[in-house]
Design a protein around this motif. Structure first.
Motif, PDB file in Angstrom:
ATOM      1  N   LEU A   1       3.677 -12.630  48.087  1.00  0.00           N
ATOM      2  CA  LEU A   1       2.664 -11.572  48.160  1.00  0.00           C
ATOM      3  C   LEU A   1       1.971 -11.789  49.599  1.00  0.00           C
TER       4      LEU A   1
ATOM      5  N   THR B   1      -5.523  -5.255  41.814  1.00  0.00           N
ATOM      6  CA  THR B   1      -3.990  -5.628  41.606  1.00  0.00           C
ATOM      7  C   THR B   1      -3.688  -5.408  40.234  1.00  0.00           C
TER       8      THR B   1
ATOM      9  N   ARG C   1       3.055  -3.155  47.782  1.00  0.00           N
ATOM     10  CA  ARG C   1       2.303  -4.341  48.320  1.00  0.00           C
ATOM     11  C   ARG C   1       1.732  -3.515  49.682  1.00  0.00           C
TER      12      ARG C   1
ATOM     13  N   LEU D   1      -1.877  -3.742  45.117  1.00  0.00           N
ATOM     14  CA  LEU D   1      -0.748  -4.407  44.650  1.00  0.00           C
ATOM     15  C   LEU D   1      -0.262  -4.242  43.293  1.00  0.00           C
TER      16      LEU D   1
END
Length: 221
Positions: free
Chosen positions: A47, A56, A198, A180
């Motif tokens: 990540l 996220t 991402r 994300l």
């Protein structure tokens, strides 16, 4: 022009990204201000870190496969190093204090909210993200439309809050605003992680190993 641009990159690393910049290059130029270390080597490679001041999305094929375990090192660090709250919004199960304490979390930094109405849940989420009083917000939100996603992402950015929204795999995910997006599946070694989106990086996949001790429950029904 170049000195002015370099000045912007130095002063506002969270809001500017260099095209084709790798996570290692980002750390070398101060770009790590936009991310928080996961505390897990495999996740950091995959990540580049958890987004700071952003949302996220975590989609799990089966609840309880280790999605919270992935966050524990970060949550422990935040609870130890910051005086801000770690807020849980409508968790499906009651967090288990002994397990959280064993993982290094300071329970006095934890808050749990259970708004019943959809509008109250959205209001609580947006307020918490924008207030700047929360270092992290973990939420199991209702279905979100584009307007709600946009408001919540901007709130997280304004409050410099790391937000984690948990969804079951079957729930729709039409968000273009999350920084994300991960899809998790069980794996004999731990948790299989597929990066679907991402910010500033490419999709990817890997397995995050969990030790036997880490497979103990973090919540109770």
């Amino acid at each position: 022009m170049k000195p002015a641009l370099e000045s912007l990159l130095r002063e506002h690393p969270r809001y500017l990204w260099r095209g084709l910049q790798s996570p290692e290059e980002g750390r070398a130029t101060g770009g790590d201000a936009a991310t928080l270390k996961t505390g897990r080597e495999e996740l950091d490679r995959l990540l580049g870190g958890w987004p700071r001041g952003g949302i996220t999305e975590i989609h799990s094929s089966t609840p309880g496969i280790g999605e919270l375990r992935l966050l524990l090192p970060l949550l422990a660090t935040l609870s130890q190093q910051q005086k801000r709250w770690i807020l849980w919004v409508t968790p499906p199960y009651l967090p288990y204090p002994p397990a959280l304490t064993a993982a290094g979390l300071r329970l006095e930094r934890m808050l749990c909210l259970h708004p019943r109405q959809r509008q109250d849940r959205l209001w609580a989420l947006e307020s918490a993200l924008r207030s700047g009083t929360c270092s992290a917000v973990l939420a199991w939100p209702p279905p979100l439309d584009t307007t709600a996603w946009r408001r919540l992402q901007l709130a997280a950015q304004e409050g410099d809050t790391a937000a984690f929204f948990f969804f079951h795999e079957a729930q729709p995910s039409a968000s273009g605003w999350a920084a994300l997006r991960l899809e998790l599946r069980p794996d004999p070694r731990g948790v299989a992680v597929a990066v679907q989106k991402r910010r500033g990086g490419m999709p990817g996949r890997g397995v995050v190993p969990l030790s036997e001790g880490e497979q103990l429950p973090l919540a109770i029904g």
